[in-house]
Structures are given as C-alpha cells and as structure tokens.
Write an enzyme that holds these catalytic residues in place. Structure first.
Site, PDB file in Angstrom:
ATOM      1  N   ASP A   1       0.830  -1.210   0.000  1.00 57.63           N
ATOM      2  CA  ASP A   1       0.000   0.000   0.000  1.00 57.63           C
ATOM      3  C   ASP A   1       0.867   1.264   0.000  1.00 57.63           C
ATOM      4  O   ASP A   1       1.998   1.257   0.479  1.00 57.63           O
ATOM      5  CB  ASP A   1      -0.904  -0.020   1.247  1.00 57.63           C
ATOM      6  CG  ASP A   1      -2.042   0.988   1.143  1.00 57.63           C
ATOM      7  OD1 ASP A   1      -2.354   1.425   0.020  1.00 57.63           O
ATOM      8  OD2 ASP A   1      -2.610   1.346   2.188  1.00 57.63           O
TER       9      ASP A   1
ATOM     10  N   GLY B   1       0.259   5.678  -4.281  1.00 57.54           N
ATOM     11  CA  GLY B   1      -0.280   6.986  -4.649  1.00 57.54           C
ATOM     12  C   GLY B   1       0.264   8.089  -3.754  1.00 57.54           C
ATOM     13  O   GLY B   1       0.680   9.149  -4.239  1.00 57.54           O
ATOM     14  N   ARG B   2       0.270   7.826  -2.436  1.00 55.78           N
ATOM     15  CA  ARG B   2       0.764   8.858  -1.507  1.00 55.78           C
ATOM     16  C   ARG B   2       2.256   9.097  -1.695  1.00 55.78           C
ATOM     17  O   ARG B   2       2.741  10.216  -1.598  1.00 55.78           O
ATOM     18  CB  ARG B   2       0.460   8.440  -0.059  1.00 55.78           C
ATOM     19  CG  ARG B   2      -0.963   8.772   0.350  1.00 55.78           C
ATOM     20  CD  ARG B   2      -1.367   8.050   1.594  1.00 55.78           C
ATOM     21  NE  ARG B   2      -1.573   6.634   1.325  1.00 55.78           N
ATOM     22  CZ  ARG B   2      -1.628   5.702   2.258  1.00 55.78           C
ATOM     23  NH1 ARG B   2      -1.454   6.019   3.519  1.00 55.78           N
ATOM     24  NH2 ARG B   2      -1.854   4.451   1.932  1.00 55.78           N
TER      25      ARG B   2
ATOM     26  N   ARG C   1      -0.032   9.591  -9.475  1.00 53.90           N
ATOM     27  CA  ARG C   1      -0.249   8.312  -8.783  1.00 53.90           C
ATOM     28  C   ARG C   1       0.293   7.127  -9.585  1.00 53.90           C
ATOM     29  O   ARG C   1       0.918   6.225  -9.031  1.00 53.90           O
ATOM     30  CB  ARG C   1      -1.752   8.080  -8.540  1.00 53.90           C
ATOM     31  CG  ARG C   1      -2.378   8.936  -7.469  1.00 53.90           C
ATOM     32  CD  ARG C   1      -3.861   8.584  -7.331  1.00 53.90           C
ATOM     33  NE  ARG C   1      -4.040   7.186  -6.945  1.00 53.90           N
ATOM     34  CZ  ARG C   1      -3.986   6.729  -5.695  1.00 53.90           C
ATOM     35  NH1 ARG C   1      -3.767   7.562  -4.699  1.00 53.90           N
ATOM     36  NH2 ARG C   1      -4.146   5.454  -5.436  1.00 53.90           N
TER      37      ARG C   1
ATOM     38  N   HIS D   1       2.777   3.592  -8.962  1.00 52.95           N
ATOM     39  CA  HIS D   1       2.543   2.172  -9.281  1.00 52.95           C
ATOM     40  C   HIS D   1       3.720   1.595 -10.076  1.00 52.95           C
ATOM     41  O   HIS D   1       4.109   0.453  -9.873  1.00 52.95           O
ATOM     42  CB  HIS D   1       1.246   2.004 -10.080  1.00 52.95           C
ATOM     43  CG  HIS D   1       0.010   2.419  -9.330  1.00 52.95           C
ATOM     44  ND1 HIS D   1      -0.206   2.043  -8.019  1.00 52.95           N
ATOM     45  CD2 HIS D   1      -1.067   3.163  -9.686  1.00 52.95           C
ATOM     46  CE1 HIS D   1      -1.372   2.541  -7.622  1.00 52.95           C
ATOM     47  NE2 HIS D   1      -1.903   3.239  -8.607  1.00 52.95           N
TER      48      HIS D   1
ATOM     49  N   TRP E   1     -11.647  -1.837  -8.144  1.00 54.37           N
ATOM     50  CA  TRP E   1     -12.352  -1.552  -9.409  1.00 54.37           C
ATOM     51  C   TRP E   1     -13.108  -0.228  -9.327  1.00 54.37           C
ATOM     52  O   TRP E   1     -13.480   0.347 -10.349  1.00 54.37           O
ATOM     53  CB  TRP E   1     -13.346  -2.671  -9.751  1.00 54.37           C
ATOM     54  CG  TRP E   1     -12.709  -3.972 -10.128  1.00 54.37           C
ATOM     55  CD1 TRP E   1     -12.718  -5.133  -9.399  1.00 54.37           C
ATOM     56  CD2 TRP E   1     -11.969  -4.271 -11.328  1.00 54.37           C
ATOM     57  NE1 TRP E   1     -12.028  -6.118 -10.058  1.00 54.37           N
ATOM     58  CE2 TRP E   1     -11.561  -5.625 -11.248  1.00 54.37           C
ATOM     59  CE3 TRP E   1     -11.597  -3.533 -12.463  1.00 54.37           C
ATOM     60  CZ2 TRP E   1     -10.815  -6.253 -12.251  1.00 54.37           C
ATOM     61  CZ3 TRP E   1     -10.853  -4.161 -13.459  1.00 54.37           C
ATOM     62  CH2 TRP E   1     -10.471  -5.495 -13.347  1.00 54.37           C
TER      63      TRP E   1
ATOM     64  N   LEU F   1      10.286 -20.774  -4.824  1.00 56.68           N
ATOM     65  CA  LEU F   1       9.276 -19.889  -4.228  1.00 56.68           C
ATOM     66  C   LEU F   1       7.955 -19.931  -5.011  1.00 56.68           C
ATOM     67  O   LEU F   1       7.967 -19.887  -6.246  1.00 56.68           O
ATOM     68  CB  LEU F   1       9.832 -18.456  -4.270  1.00 56.68           C
ATOM     69  CG  LEU F   1       8.888 -17.326  -3.861  1.00 56.68           C
ATOM     70  CD1 LEU F   1       8.775 -17.257  -2.336  1.00 56.68           C
ATOM     71  CD2 LEU F   1       9.386 -15.979  -4.402  1.00 56.68           C
TER      72      LEU F   1
ATOM     73  N   ARG G   1       2.093  -4.886   6.175  1.00 64.73           N
ATOM     74  CA  ARG G   1       1.374  -3.836   5.452  1.00 64.73           C
ATOM     75  C   ARG G   1       2.248  -2.592   5.437  1.00 64.73           C
ATOM     76  O   ARG G   1       2.733  -2.143   6.482  1.00 64.73           O
ATOM     77  CB  ARG G   1       0.019  -3.501   6.079  1.00 64.73           C
ATOM     78  CG  ARG G   1      -0.696  -2.410   5.248  1.00 64.73           C
ATOM     79  CD  ARG G   1      -2.158  -2.258   5.536  1.00 64.73           C
ATOM     80  NE  ARG G   1      -2.759  -1.355   4.542  1.00 64.73           N
ATOM     81  CZ  ARG G   1      -4.003  -1.403   4.122  1.00 64.73           C
ATOM     82  NH1 ARG G   1      -4.821  -2.315   4.597  1.00 64.73           N
ATOM     83  NH2 ARG G   1      -4.468  -0.552   3.229  1.00 64.73           N
TER      84      ARG G   1
ATOM     85  N   SER H   1      -8.106  -4.565   5.065  1.00 65.13           N
ATOM     86  CA  SER H   1      -8.675  -4.290   3.737  1.00 65.13           C
ATOM     87  C   SER H   1      -9.093  -5.562   2.978  1.00 65.13           C
ATOM     88  O   SER H   1      -8.766  -5.722   1.795  1.00 65.13           O
ATOM     89  CB  SER H   1      -7.700  -3.448   2.900  1.00 65.13           C
ATOM     90  OG  SER H   1      -7.426  -2.225   3.540  1.00 65.13           O
TER      91      SER H   1
ATOM     92  N   GLU I   1       1.597 -13.239  12.350  1.00 62.52           N
ATOM     93  CA  GLU I   1       2.178 -12.071  13.025  1.00 62.52           C
ATOM     94  C   GLU I   1       2.007 -10.876  12.093  1.00 62.52           C
ATOM     95  O   GLU I   1       2.227 -10.984  10.882  1.00 62.52           O
ATOM     96  CB  GLU I   1       3.671 -12.306  13.296  1.00 62.52           C
ATOM     97  CG  GLU I   1       3.946 -13.434  14.270  1.00 62.52           C
ATOM     98  CD  GLU I   1       3.412 -13.153  15.679  1.00 62.52           C
ATOM     99  OE1 GLU I   1       3.490 -11.995  16.119  1.00 62.52           O
ATOM    100  OE2 GLU I   1       2.918 -14.101  16.324  1.00 62.52           O
TER     101      GLU I   1
HETATM  102  C1  IPE Z   1      -5.384  -2.591  -0.286  1.00 65.94           C
HETATM  103  O1  IPE Z   1      -5.017  -1.271  -0.478  1.00 65.94           O
HETATM  104  C2  IPE Z   1      -5.404  -3.315  -1.596  1.00 65.94           C
HETATM  105  C3  IPE Z   1      -4.100  -3.510  -2.214  1.00 65.94           C
HETATM  106  C4  IPE Z   1      -2.949  -3.250  -1.675  1.00 65.94           C
HETATM  107  C5  IPE Z   1      -4.131  -4.071  -3.528  1.00 65.94           C
HETATM  108  P1  IPE Z   1      -6.126  -0.123  -0.623  1.00 65.94           P
HETATM  109  O2  IPE Z   1      -5.399   1.152  -0.773  1.00 65.94           O
HETATM  110  O3  IPE Z   1      -7.076  -0.491  -1.682  1.00 65.94           O
HETATM  111  O4  IPE Z   1      -6.864  -0.233   0.774  1.00 65.94           O
HETATM  112  P2  IPE Z   1      -7.658   0.853   1.603  1.00 65.94           P
HETATM  113  O5  IPE Z   1      -8.663   1.453   0.672  1.00 65.94           O
HETATM  114  O6  IPE Z   1      -6.675   1.862   2.086  1.00 65.94           O
HETATM  115  O7  IPE Z   1      -8.268   0.086   2.724  1.00 65.94           O
HETATM  116  C1  IPE Z   2      -1.334   0.360  -3.461  1.00 69.40           C
HETATM  117  O1  IPE Z   2      -1.158   1.726  -3.463  1.00 69.40           O
HETATM  118  C2  IPE Z   2      -1.594  -0.207  -4.839  1.00 69.40           C
HETATM  119  C3  IPE Z   2      -2.984  -0.611  -5.091  1.00 69.40           C
HETATM  120  C4  IPE Z   2      -3.946  -0.631  -4.212  1.00 69.40           C
HETATM  121  C5  IPE Z   2      -3.324  -1.023  -6.437  1.00 69.40           C
HETATM  122  P1  IPE Z   2      -2.386   2.742  -3.493  1.00 69.40           P
HETATM  123  O2  IPE Z   2      -2.741   2.986  -4.902  1.00 69.40           O
HETATM  124  O3  IPE Z   2      -3.474   2.243  -2.634  1.00 69.40           O
HETATM  125  O4  IPE Z   2      -1.730   4.039  -2.883  1.00 69.40           O
HETATM  126  P2  IPE Z   2      -2.354   4.963  -1.757  1.00 69.40           P
HETATM  127  O5  IPE Z   2      -2.733   4.061  -0.618  1.00 69.40           O
HETATM  128  O6  IPE Z   2      -3.540   5.652  -2.364  1.00 69.40           O
HETATM  129  O7  IPE Z   2      -1.264   5.902  -1.380  1.00 69.40           O
HETATM  130 MG    MG Z   3      -3.962   2.469  -0.677  1.00 67.39          MG
END
Ligand code: IPE
Ligand code: IPE
Ligand code: MG
Length: 242
Positions: free
Chosen positions: A14, A17-18, A27, A31, A63, A125, A182, A190, A201
C-alpha cells in the site's frame, strides 16, 4: 529461541499513490516504481528460502477507482507478466494467482494462464498475486462449493471442519501466512486473507510500498524472528502453522 524464517509471507502493498504525491509525481508513477519493488522483494524472498510470497496487488474494491487508474494498473500487470515470466521460470519460481481472475481483461487472463502453466513444474518460491481479490467473496465461494458437495452427498454438514473451509479457499494449496506485512502505516486488513491470517504475526511499517526495499523486508523478518508465537498457550509454541 528466535522463530525460524517464515515459510509464508503475505504483503499488503500500500501507499503507491501517496508516495508519488509526496514526490510531486502522478499516482500512476507510484505504481510503476511499485512494480520494481515487487521484483526486488520476490528475489529477496527467493534468496532467503521463503517458500510462499503472497502479494495483494489489486482488490475487488479497487475496481471503484477512476477508470484511467484501473486501466493503467491492468496494463502494468500485463507488461509485468510479459517482462518477467522468463525470469520467473529460470529462477525456479512458481507463479500463482488468487481472486476473481475472470474479472480481468481477457488478454491478461490468457497471459496469466500461460505463466501459471509455464512455471507449474518449478520447485522454488511460490509467488502468488491477489488480483480482483476479496477475502469475504473468497469465503462465500468456499461456502458455495462446500454446499454443492453436501447436496451431492459427498459431505455431511457434521463432516465440515476448519480443514474443509481451508481446502475450498483459493489458497487451498498453501500453508497459512506466518507474517503479514502492510506498508504505508495503515492499521487495517482491507479484506485480505481474513481466514488465513488468524494467527499470522502482523508487521506494519510507515514506509510506502515504493520505499519498501529488501533492507526493509529484512527488518520485517528480523522483527518476526523475535516474536513469541503463543497460539493461545502460555509460552512460545513451535510449529509454523496451525
Ligand atoms: C489494499 O489497499 C489493496 C491492495 C494493496 C491491492 P487499498 O489502498 O485499496 O486499501 P484501503 O482502501 O486503504 O483500505
Ligand atoms: C497500493 O497503493 C496499490 C494498489 C492498491 C493497487 P495505493 O494505490 O493504494 O496508494 P495509496 O494508498 O492511495 O497511497
Ligand atoms: Mg492504498
């Protein structure tokens, strides 16, 4: 006594984007960098002798993101499979997916099927990507499969136990994760592997996924090694999985 190296690590990747926003990027550029981390962490996991690495790459809920971002992610997945399949094969990695794969664009589904087939005979793996994945939906599908078996007379309601549920999930062929990581500092699951992580853990790092280098991965594993896994007993119990 420290824990052994975890045999199954699951990661909620996760914060792409940030991270991008922090760098003044778009964003989608987050990725792109995230894919590089996938490659590095896969290699690091293989080098450390970890048996299973399960990466949450795209949730069923994802989606709902803007179409441009979803399309970009599908394209990125497609080029990842194209670019990496030979290396995965040569490195003895078994490529696997969980989730509702039929939701993905058809061309991507075909590439995934080919990658699974090509690496089926490998012995290193197991790299599993969770795609269009929802743990609740996976559990619902398991209930449907189990009910169908009961209706056919292959199983009695009393005969259903925890093993039956595990065996009907997408993860049937894998042990439960020992360690769930995470990134990006969010303290939530999530909708990821809800059944399977009952005794995993948890390791949450403030690092965004594009910052999660093999050194950060090592830190998570070191942290895991120091944990006392009690499984409800009064002191540490060995045994990697329930
Ligand atoms: C969880 O991240 C899904 C993936 C890492 C693919 P999200 O960014 O979608 O989760 P939330 O919305 O912060 O819970
Ligand atoms: C995780 O990063 C990748 C996917 C969920 C596809 P995010 O896209 O959720 O990035 P943030 O959490 O918005 O920063
Ligand atoms: Mg996210």
């Amino acid at each position: 006594m420290p824990n052994e190296t975890p045999q199954h690590i699951a990661i909620i990747m996760d914060g792409n984007g940030r991270w991008a926003k922090k760098q003044g990027l778009m964003r989608i550029q987050g990725h792109e960098v995230g894919v590089r981390r996938v490659e590095e962490i896969t290699r690091a996991a293989q080098d450390k002798g970890i048996r299973y690495l399960t990466l949450y790459a795209f949730s069923k809920e994802n989606w709902h993101r803007p179409k441009e971002e979803v399309d970009f992610l599908m394209g990125l997945l497609s080029s990842y499979v194209d670019a990496k399949i030979d290396a995965l094969f040569k490195n003895n990695i078994i490529f696997n997916v969980i989730g509702e794969i039929s939701d993905l664009p058809e061309a991507l589904q075909k590439k995934i099927a080919h990658a699974i087939e090509k690496t089926r005979g490998n012995t290193g793996l197991t790299l599993t990507l969770a795609l269009s994945y929802s743990s609740r939906k996976e559990i619902v599908r398991a209930c449907q499969k189990i009910t169908a078996k009961v209706l056919k007379g292959e199983l009695t309601p009393e005969g259903i136990d925890e093993g039956t549920v595990s065996a009907n999930l997408d993860t049937a062929a894998m042990p439960d994760p020992d360690l769930l990581i995470r990134t990006s500092g969010e303290f939530r699951i999530s909708n990821f592997l809800l059944w399977q992580i009952s005794y995993a853990e948890l390791y949450i790092t403030q690092k965004f996924w594009p910052e999660f280098t093999p050194d950060e991965f090592e830190k998570a594993i070191e942290d895991y090694r120091r944990r006392e896994r009690r499984f409800g007993h009064t002191c540490a119990v060995s045994g990697k999985n329930l």
